[in-house]
Enzyme design. Structure first.
Site, short mmCIF file in Angstrom:
data_model
loop_
_atom_site.label_atom_id
_atom_site.label_comp_id
_atom_site.label_asym_id
_atom_site.label_seq_id
_atom_site.Cartn_x
_atom_site.Cartn_y
_atom_site.Cartn_z
N ASN A 8 0.87 -1.18 0.00
CA ASN A 8 0.00 0.00 0.00
C ASN A 8 0.90 1.22 0.00
O ASN A 8 1.41 1.63 1.04
CB ASN A 8 -0.91 -0.02 1.23
CG ASN A 8 -1.89 1.15 1.25
OD1 ASN A 8 -1.80 2.07 0.45
ND2 ASN A 8 -2.81 1.13 2.20
N ARG A 72 -2.50 -1.95 -3.62
CA ARG A 72 -3.68 -1.10 -3.50
C ARG A 72 -3.51 0.11 -4.40
O ARG A 72 -2.51 0.83 -4.33
CB ARG A 72 -3.85 -0.62 -2.05
CG ARG A 72 -5.02 0.35 -1.88
CD ARG A 72 -5.01 0.99 -0.51
NE ARG A 72 -6.11 1.95 -0.37
CZ ARG A 72 -5.94 3.21 0.05
NH1 ARG A 72 -4.75 3.65 0.36
NH2 ARG A 72 -6.99 4.02 0.15
N HIS A 161 -12.82 3.05 -0.39
CA HIS A 161 -12.79 2.04 0.69
C HIS A 161 -13.36 0.71 0.20
O HIS A 161 -13.89 -0.08 0.98
CB HIS A 161 -13.58 2.49 1.93
CG HIS A 161 -13.01 3.66 2.65
ND1 HIS A 161 -13.80 4.55 3.36
CD2 HIS A 161 -11.74 4.12 2.78
CE1 HIS A 161 -13.03 5.48 3.90
NE2 HIS A 161 -11.78 5.24 3.55
N ARG A 220 -12.50 15.88 6.99
CA ARG A 220 -13.28 16.18 5.78
C ARG A 220 -14.73 16.47 6.15
O ARG A 220 -15.30 15.85 7.04
CB ARG A 220 -13.23 15.00 4.80
CG ARG A 220 -11.86 14.71 4.23
CD ARG A 220 -11.95 13.57 3.23
NE ARG A 220 -10.64 13.09 2.84
CZ ARG A 220 -10.31 11.80 2.78
NH1 ARG A 220 -11.20 10.87 3.07
NH2 ARG A 220 -9.11 11.45 2.41
N GLU A 360 -8.39 -5.19 5.04
CA GLU A 360 -8.21 -4.84 3.63
C GLU A 360 -7.04 -5.58 3.00
O GLU A 360 -7.09 -5.96 1.83
CB GLU A 360 -8.03 -3.33 3.51
CG GLU A 360 -9.28 -2.54 3.92
CD GLU A 360 -9.07 -1.05 3.92
OE1 GLU A 360 -9.14 -0.45 2.84
OE2 GLU A 360 -8.84 -0.49 5.00
#
Length: 376
Positions: A8, A72, A161, A220, A360
């Site tokens: 990743n 990823r 996601h 955010r 993940e």
């Protein structure tokens, strides 16, 4: 089962995990890549450090037991709707998508190219954050703006996601005992997103063209009236860059109360801080609104699954988000919720509510092996 290295690559870090089947053999992170004074000038140097670390444990990147590398990649656009074996052509197409993810896709490509130079003989697979959401129908994917303009500039809902939502929704369906289960996944970390999944297929998701839309997050804003941004540009004289910084780095929990860590917000809430109360109220109100909306989208819900750092660890968030939804068949068991058990709903709750830790990296490893097996 095959040994897979999951990579990743971020702009200044590389996280990795080495797996054999479901067993984690090694994991770690190389940080401060390319920063002033850092001993790691680029992603290739980071991958070499990772290789040396693994080699010291007899698990090196050059070992014959390594079957493949899974990467990823944040944005696949409409080009990549499933995990894909990496070729020169695929690398070129990921480069073409950089305008959709200017901070993330270049970092993913840097990791891909570094591993390709170190092990050009090894199959590599790109697993895209957006791919799981490629099944959402046009009614959920399209924005109501000029259609030709949207098509020209690739403006639509993509969602993110995806590996987490894929993993957690599948685990939730297992809990329900049927692959056709209707599942609402709430992935709550510093970034947060919701998805509605029917029979293993995503039919709606809260993040949009970018990861900015949807739920309230650490820094955010989530959903905000676009007119407010035009107002800031016209009246406050804010530039696009300033508005971008506001929405992505100075909003969410941080903007509401000055802390982006839910643990700190909850501590301040317990001490009676009104700003923390506002932040928690807005955060959970947005969650509850999306749960209700996705209940309507699905028609019936078998499982609501909480995951991510906040979703897995914050009993107050889970309680506030679902309080008042008993008429929809969503009934929490306070004791189970406080203990963070796997199932936190009451025995007589028509809808099961579960806490499902996401994985993940494991999802990326499984998808990588599936792609490699198809290309043998």
């Amino acid at each position: 089962m095959g040994r897979v290295l999951v990579v990743n690559s971020g702009s200044s870090s590389v996280k990795y995990r080495l797996l054999e089947g479901d067993e984690r053999l090694a994991s770690g992170t190389v940080e401060r890549i390319g920063e002033p004074g850092s001993p790691v000038p680029d992603h290739e140097a980071a991958l070499k450090l990772i290789g040396a670390e693994l080699a010291g444990r007899g698990l090196g990147i050059d070992s014959p037991e390594l079957t493949a590398v899974g990467h990823r990649v944040v944005h696949g656009g409409v080009t990549f709707t499933e995990p894909t074996l990496i070729t020169d052509e695929v690398v070129g197409k990921i480069e073409e998508l950089i305008p959709l993810a200017p901070l993330h896709n270049p970092a993913g490509l840097a990791g891909i190219e570094a591993v390709r130079r170190l092990r050009p003989d090894l199959p590599q697979v790109a697993v895209f954050d957006t791919a799981f959401h490629a099944t959402i129908p046009p009614a959920a994917a399209a924005y109501a703006i000029d259609r030709e303009l949207a098509e020209r500039w690739k403006i639509r809902r993509y969602g993110f996601h995806g590996t987490s939502h894929a993993y957690v929704s599948r685990e939730a369906a297992r809990l329900a005992g049927t692959p056709s289960a209707g599942v609402i996944v709430l992935h709550l970390g510093n970034g947060a997103s919701a998805s509605a999944v029917s029979g293993g297929r995503c039919v709606d998701t809260s993040m949009g063209m970018t990861p900015l839309e949807g739920l309230v997050m650490g820094t955010r804003s989530g959903d905000v009236d676009p007119g407010a941004l035009l107002y800031l540009a016209r009246t406050a004289g804010m530039s696009p860059e300033e508005i971008d910084t506001l929405l992505n780095r100075r909003s969410g929990l941080l903007g509401l109360c000055g802390d982006n860590d839910m643990r700190a917000v909850q501590e301040r809430l317990a001490a009676g801080d009104p700003a923390a109360e506002l932040a928690m109220s807005v955060y959970c109100h947005r969650l509850r609104k999306y749960v209700g909306a996705y209940y309507a989208v699905l028609g019936s819900v078998d499982v609501i699954a909480f995951t991510g750092g906040v979703g897995e660890n914050s009993a107050p968030v889970r309680e506030r988000a679902l309080t008042g939804l008993e008429r929809l068949g969503i009934v929490l068991d306070p004791g189970r919720n406080a203990r963070g058990e796997r199932t936190i709903s009451a025995d007589d709750s028509p809808v099961r509510v579960a806490v499902i830790p996401t994985d993940e990296e494991l999802e990326i490893a499984h998808q990588t092996l599936e792609v490699v097996a198809r290309h043998r």
